[in-house]
Design an enzyme around this catalytic site. Structure first.
Site, mmCIF file in Angstrom:
data_model
loop_
_atom_site.group_PDB
_atom_site.id
_atom_site.type_symbol
_atom_site.label_atom_id
_atom_site.label_comp_id
_atom_site.label_asym_id
_atom_site.label_seq_id
_atom_site.Cartn_x
_atom_site.Cartn_y
_atom_site.Cartn_z
ATOM 1 N N ARG D 271 30.433 33.078 52.801
ATOM 2 C CA ARG D 271 29.375 33.846 53.455
ATOM 3 C C ARG D 271 28.150 32.946 53.548
ATOM 4 O O ARG D 271 27.418 32.792 52.580
ATOM 5 C CB ARG D 271 29.063 35.096 52.625
ATOM 6 C CG ARG D 271 28.357 36.207 53.394
ATOM 7 C CD ARG D 271 27.818 37.227 52.417
ATOM 8 N NE ARG D 271 26.704 36.664 51.664
ATOM 9 C CZ ARG D 271 26.424 36.947 50.398
ATOM 10 N NH1 ARG D 271 27.177 37.778 49.706
ATOM 11 N NH2 ARG D 271 25.389 36.396 49.812
ATOM 12 N N HIS D 275 23.792 38.347 51.980
ATOM 13 C CA HIS D 275 24.670 39.508 52.029
ATOM 14 C C HIS D 275 24.352 40.387 53.242
ATOM 15 O O HIS D 275 25.233 40.736 54.029
ATOM 16 C CB HIS D 275 24.510 40.306 50.732
ATOM 17 C CG HIS D 275 25.089 41.663 50.761
ATOM 18 N ND1 HIS D 275 26.435 41.899 50.972
ATOM 19 C CD2 HIS D 275 24.518 42.884 50.626
ATOM 20 C CE1 HIS D 275 26.658 43.201 50.954
ATOM 21 N NE2 HIS D 275 25.513 43.821 50.757
ATOM 22 N N TYR D 284 20.646 33.870 43.738
ATOM 23 C CA TYR D 284 21.913 33.689 43.007
ATOM 24 C C TYR D 284 22.743 32.474 43.435
ATOM 25 O O TYR D 284 23.855 32.299 42.942
ATOM 26 C CB TYR D 284 22.769 34.957 43.091
ATOM 27 C CG TYR D 284 22.966 35.492 44.498
ATOM 28 C CD1 TYR D 284 23.949 34.966 45.318
ATOM 29 C CD2 TYR D 284 22.172 36.517 44.981
ATOM 30 C CE1 TYR D 284 24.149 35.462 46.592
ATOM 31 C CE2 TYR D 284 22.349 37.023 46.265
ATOM 32 C CZ TYR D 284 23.335 36.485 47.066
ATOM 33 O OH TYR D 284 23.522 36.965 48.322
HETATM 34 C C1 TPP Z 1 32.808 51.539 46.160
HETATM 35 C C2 TPP Z 1 31.616 50.713 46.446
HETATM 36 N N1 TPP Z 1 30.902 50.194 45.434
HETATM 37 C C3 TPP Z 1 29.796 49.475 45.668
HETATM 38 C C4 TPP Z 1 29.372 49.237 46.945
HETATM 39 C C5 TPP Z 1 28.075 48.455 47.202
HETATM 40 N N2 TPP Z 1 28.372 47.155 47.839
HETATM 41 C C6 TPP Z 1 28.293 46.991 49.160
HETATM 42 S S1 TPP Z 1 28.840 45.470 49.647
HETATM 43 C C7 TPP Z 1 29.151 45.014 48.058
HETATM 44 C C8 TPP Z 1 29.771 43.670 47.798
HETATM 45 C C9 TPP Z 1 31.065 43.516 48.522
HETATM 46 O O1 TPP Z 1 31.650 42.282 48.224
HETATM 47 P P1 TPP Z 1 33.004 41.862 48.922
HETATM 48 O O2 TPP Z 1 34.037 42.906 48.724
HETATM 49 O O3 TPP Z 1 33.337 40.496 48.442
HETATM 50 O O4 TPP Z 1 32.664 41.856 50.475
HETATM 51 P P2 TPP Z 1 31.595 40.946 51.208
HETATM 52 O O5 TPP Z 1 30.280 41.639 51.107
HETATM 53 O O6 TPP Z 1 31.593 39.614 50.575
HETATM 54 O O7 TPP Z 1 32.070 40.902 52.615
HETATM 55 C C10 TPP Z 1 28.829 46.047 47.175
HETATM 56 C C11 TPP Z 1 28.941 45.961 45.718
HETATM 57 C C12 TPP Z 1 30.148 49.784 47.976
HETATM 58 N N3 TPP Z 1 29.811 49.610 49.255
HETATM 59 N N4 TPP Z 1 31.246 50.511 47.710
#
Ligand code: TPP
Ligand code: TPP
Ligand code: MG
Ligand code: MG
Lengths: 334, 376, 334, 376
Positions: D271, D275, D284
């Site tokens: 990424r 975020h 971070y």
């Molecule tokens: C069940 C749930 N818990 C927490 C969140 C909050 N949240 C949104 S994105 C994220 C990180 C996601 O990481 P990843 O799965 O690696 O996807 P990326 O953002 O890297 O595409 C979090 C913790 C959420 N959307 N859903």
């Protein structure tokens, strides 16, 4: 411990300070959740804790809410006091089973041998333009679960005091943080933090004689605003901030309604099956002969939380509260 | 801003983030369940340990029979028997030190009993006079867990907390084949591996989740193969071979104790009786399968080994049986007494202090009980 | 289709028959859950369905409730009508996130493009001597969730009618089955199954003039019994069986209370934050000037469900109901 | 009943239930992420496909830039960019047939757009005028899913339903590295494998879950190693190599289509941006890591291959850029118009028919809006 000048402080800062003071006072307090460590939380409420206390005391967990709360249960079994952050209201749902079947019940299951002093912090409610699943008011679920305490602050000072009390409690506490008040400011002095009252006391935020607005969390400022506006209409409204939904402060609430004879319960959560039904029912049970009108409710609609551009139509605002006050059968008076 | 300004540079290397991390090979289970009894490995086994295991198996079998009998006499509401699975139950208990913790599932009262818990206390839940019938701290046995796999994250959290406090404590958690399908299984194993928590996960693959056979539960080569996906070792063991289960679990416990992190152990066994006394197993499986498994009985396997090698004699066998009968008689007698119950206990442990609301309800029930008493 | 003589039938049999008829009438109806196939369910409610319709129509799933409901969501997206069995009330909690964030919201999220006609069958409540986690009354959670219908039968005929209606509904329905009524019998004739009424109508099970008992599910027979016993005390009680908690039949309930002027809500679920608060509040809002006394509530205590040997002290019984009726301020009358 | 009567027979065989089931070896991923660009495998790639991928990557990068710009102008509430991950997004879309289904996570608007969805509709959720901004049936794109991993069981259920109906439909679901820790990930993969459902799970391992790096998320050798625990193949691929991702996903889709069941594909990517626009990535991670990854840019990798091999010329590159600019201009223009909203929509889709309770609330809001209108 160094003293940070936080005057005026935001609610978010008061929450941070509460955790920091609790962690400094008691090495068994551990903060854990998604992004709470290095990042300091998506709302920065845990900012600085990992730095000050190390990653073992403020831990970035894997992304799994049942796992977070479930491991917190095990940690509490071993004598720690976990403070768990759920990143958003709707993302606490995967942990529901752990909360209902274990966190709420463990003390009872074990005849008191295994209390679980866990604080579950849940940023909740709308008003911040969040996309779907980021603005739920989930307090009805927690209120209906014996074994949990459920509290929610509406002021900066209460944010500190209630969170300290929650962490100090030997029972699990669901600590609901009104997201849209995170940045609300107050001239709260962190060096003389409010005395930590035990959980369970409502407070009269504004005295009045015409009717009582019973409310909590994000709706408290709205009710205070409504009370100001009501003066123009000739109503002198009392505003009770519940602060704790469980245990419920029947005394303070009933005393107010007996004085005013009229009441409206105000909250953002959906009306049907929401906290207002319980509150209205208990007030009516206790104050029936003092009531000039049925206890009314002003709540969010019974719909999934709306998209950002429509949320203002959903949230109970000043006008909707005044409308309800207007329906409290004032004719009977004259 | 144009696309080209946004574009990064060319470098035909592998993706930078990717590095060969943990070597997967040592994490994979062997192709066959590990066995000791009836193999050359048996010669290495400590005779004293084998005799201890034997006595416990015999006791465990008797315990299962007694508990089932108590359901017929209405003294237990329900009993999920571990008959046929005693090797797993007993080995799990014996693999742990006193200071360690056991996290049983609802079927594992025997493991708790083998660890030293009073059988009457272990059966409280199933008798119905309270939920957890013992103080978990006393024998470091977590409450028997009915919601499947949900105690696994507890085991991880406890082991992690102990390590943070600098205590030498290992947690061993038991789950069924069915329970491995739950999300909590996944989350617990992942947390354990990331935290390198001193936990051992014992999957008792007894072929069924109530009526659902393993083939409808998973398509994996084995349940032990799940371990590599978390970065922990997976071990496959003959769950009816008490010596083998004990050896594998002991090694896993030692590994955890030494800071090596968690292990997933799959013990291949069989639920010889119905799911509980309330279940009708003929609805979903044939006698032939059960009979085949009766031919691989954990007690018979160990007794054969002991007898063949002259490690036990008739007197030794009789001593084990007598001890088991004594336990059973005592259990029967004590379970035949009606527990003394106080309905007011309903309010005693909901919170540290009853809420004002609960106090009102307490008063209500007290008044009702008084009125009832007066009527009598 | 062969006709089975089921006369008198149990509620369990009526439920089986409802699924069987629905599956025969509509090939898109699929039953799924733990042990529902070969075994026919731990309560035998799906008995014979896998045999008659094949394992693809009545499927033993892996043991994972979120997975069961989550895959059902996908099946419904593709046009099927899944009927999901949760084995026990408390074992539905792992599926809470799927239920709240997807099942309840999908139609709304997609502006109606993706309705989810899913029926979630949940055996609920106590009275059968179940060990912990097997006797929860979880209806408050579902009631507080917009997008779900919540229904619960109290009679054999309604078990059939409501389940057919639930399966036929284009909206998700949480179908709460009172475990302790599974074996209740009635001379219901399966060959002339009750006309399938739309969901949302309460019914007066017993007419009376003194006061209204508002109840549902497992508490209906208890209330009818209480009404019989009340005759000795000179009270002629009306009993309203809600059948549907969402939508709520305000008209039937309010009409009854306006007639009688007094009401008690009776349910097994915990009182605090339970359905009774909502019901009492809405009745009061609508019937305030007809009420001689506050609407009272008789509910389970606010405690984790008790162990089998103590459950009789928890469950609202005839005496507790009559006590509440006695507190309806009859002095005012004379 | 004595213990001996209860005891089964001796048979020193392996446990009867246990049979060597699926061979684990073919399920394990290779030791290194699969690559095409810059390797010998590139010679086998279809030049037409490479050009199509290139055009889409360029368009995707421009789309990401435009969407991020819209957040700064207050036209989008929030945008989670897939800059740097375009190869995964685009390859996922292109690996599917029209009749197949895509199950995106909240970050995957680009995959939906590459599949044919109108970008304005794809961005509705993030603009905030409604939740899902499109009819999922139209392009067979499930609603963008915010609760992580929760759409995976939906993909399994849909694919299973299609197969039951005899339809030739494959579902491809995208999840992040963080999402693999959720219980729903586990349950979805298990159901898929047991049902042999035609599903492909694409894990975009972009190194982070918001601020949490992969090392705090898992201890596994790779995320693709999780596959063997479900009995499905796990594949590891360079997620910035569009040709490789496309090839691996296409093979997995074909495998599913032919009845071979599900596959788990881990694409190793990064990424590059924060975020979301609201995030501060400097908290971070350091610039150096980001720079390293900019040197492994998906567009640069593909453009280099195409240019080196004379498969594209300046005009071709310009054409791709122009098309991207046209899309961006159109998107910008349309997003700059205020969406027309009707607050009464709040009640329109809660149920097929509003409940009586909702009708009352509908009337209330209508009256309020009217009063508001009259005041103006
Ligand atoms: C069940 C749930 N818990 C927490 C969140 C909050 N949240 C949104 S994105 C994220 C990180 C996601 O990481 P990843 O799965 O690696 O996807 P990326 O953002 O890297 O595409 C979090 C913790 C959420 N959307 N859903
Ligand atoms: C979360 C949850 N879902 C469902 C059940 C109901 N249930 C009790 S035992 C059982 C089967 C368990 O199978 P397995 O995990 O293999 O353990 P075993 O019974 O074979 O020891 C089921 C489905 C439960 N207890 N918990
Ligand atoms: Mg099993
Ligand atoms: Mg990621």
């Amino acid at each position: 411990m160094t003293t940070v000048a936080l005057k005026p402080a935001t609610m978010a800062q008061a929450l941070t300070r509460a955790m920091r003071d609790a962690m400094a006072a008691d090495p068994s307090v551990h903060v854990m959740g998604e992004d709470v460590g290095t990042l300091g939380g998506v709302f920065r409420v845990t900012d600085g804790l990992a730095k000050e206390f190390g990653e073992d005391r403020c831990t970035d967990t894997p992304l799994a809410e049942a796992g977070i709360l479930g491991t917190a249960v095990g940690m509490a079994m071993y004598g720690l006091r976990p403070v768990v952050e759920m990143q958003f209201d709707a993302f606490a749902y995967p942990a529901f089973e752990q909360l209902i079947s274990h966190v709420a019940k463990m003390r009872n299951r074990t005849r008191g041998a295994m209390p679980l002093p866990i604080t579950v912090r849940v940023p909740y409610g709308g008003g911040i333009g969040g996309v779907e699943h980021h603005s739920d008011s989930s307090e009805a679920y927690y209120m209906a679960t014996p074994g949990l305490h459920v509290v929610t602050p509406a002021t900066v000072a209460d944010a500190y005091g209630l969170l300290r009390a929650a962490i100090a409690s030997d029972d699990p506490v669901v600590f609901l943080e009104p997201k849209r008040l995170y940045w609300s400011k107050d001239s709260w002095n962190p060096d003389e933090p409010a005395t930590v009252e035990p959980i369970g006391r409502a407070v009269v935020r504004r005295s009045g004689r015409s009717a009582t607005l019973i409310t909590y969390g994000p709706s408290v400022p709205v009710c205070l605003e409504a009370a100001e506006a009501a003066r123009e209409e000739g109503w002198d409204l009392e505003v009770v901030d519940l602060r704790s939904l469980v245990p419920f402060d029947d005394d303070t609430v009933a005393a107010s309604v007996r004085r005013t004879g009229r009441a409206v319960v105000v909250h953002e959560s959906g009306g049907f099956g929401g906290p207002g039904g319980e509150i209205a029912a208990r007030v009516t049970e206790r104050c029936f002969h003092h009531l000039e009108a049925p206890v009314l409710r002003v709540a969010g609609f019974d719909i999934p939380y709306p998209p950002p551009m429509l949320e203002r139509h959903h949230l109970p605002g000043v006008d909707r509260i005044l409308d309800a006050v207007g329906r409290l059968q004032w004719e009977a008076e004259s | 801003m144009t696309v080209m300004e946004q574009r990064g540079a060319y470098r035909p290397s592998p993706p930078p983030a990717w590095q060969p991390r943990t070597d997967p090979a040592p994490l994979l289970p062997d192709a066959e369940p590990y066995r000791v009894l009836g193999t050359e490995a048996a010669a290495q086994a400590d005779p004293e340990l084998l005799r201890r295991l034997y006595a416990q198996l015999v006791r465990g079998r008797r315990y299962n029979a007694q508990a089932t009998a108590l359901t017929k006499q209405g003294r237990l509401a329900v009993y999920p028997s571990s008959t046929g699975q005693e090797a797993c139950e007993v080995a799990a208990a014996l693999a742990l030190e006193d200071r360690d913790w056991l996290f049983p599932s609802y079927r594992d009262t025997l493991a708790a009993v083998a660890r030293g818990l009073d059988p009457v206390q272990a059966l409280t839940l199933l008798r119905g006079d309270w939920h957890t019938g013992y103080d978990p701290h006393e024998h470091r046995v977590a409450p028997l867990c009915t919601p499947l796999a949900t105690q696994l994250p507890h085991a991880v959290g406890l082991a992690h907390a102990a390590r943070l406090k600098g205590d030498d404590v290992v947690a061993l958690a038991i789950v069924g084949d069915g329970g491995t399908s739950e999300g909590d299984f996944h989350e617990a194993l992942n947390f354990a591996a990331v935290w390198q928590a001193p936990v051992v996960f014992l999957v008792q693959n007894n072929g069924f989740a109530i009526s659902v056979p393993l083939a409808k539960q998973t398509a994996a080569p084995s349940l032990a193969h799940k371990a590599v996906g978390y970065g922990m070792p997976g071990r496959l063991v003959d769950g009816n071979d008490a010596a083998a289960v004990h050896e594998v679990l002991t090694a896993a416990v030692r590994h955890a104790r030494e800071g090596g992190g968690p292990t997933l152990v799959e013990a291949v066994t069989y639920r010889v009786e119905a799911h509980t006394n309330a279940d009708d197993a003929t609805r979903y499986r044939g006698d032939a399968e059960v009979e085949t498994w009766r031919g691989h009985d954990p007690i018979a396997l160990l007794e054969h080994e002991l007898t063949e090698r002259g490690l036990i004699d008739e007197a030794g066998i009789r001593a084990a049986r007598d001890a088991a009968e004594t336990m059973a008689a005592d259990l029967r007698e004590r379970m035949n007494q009606d527990p003394v119950l106080d309905p007011m206990d309903l309010f005693a442990h909901v919170y540290a202090e009853p809420t004002p609301q609960l106090r009102e309800q307490q008063d209500q029930l007290r008044a009702e009980l008084q009125a009832e008493g007066e009527q009598r």
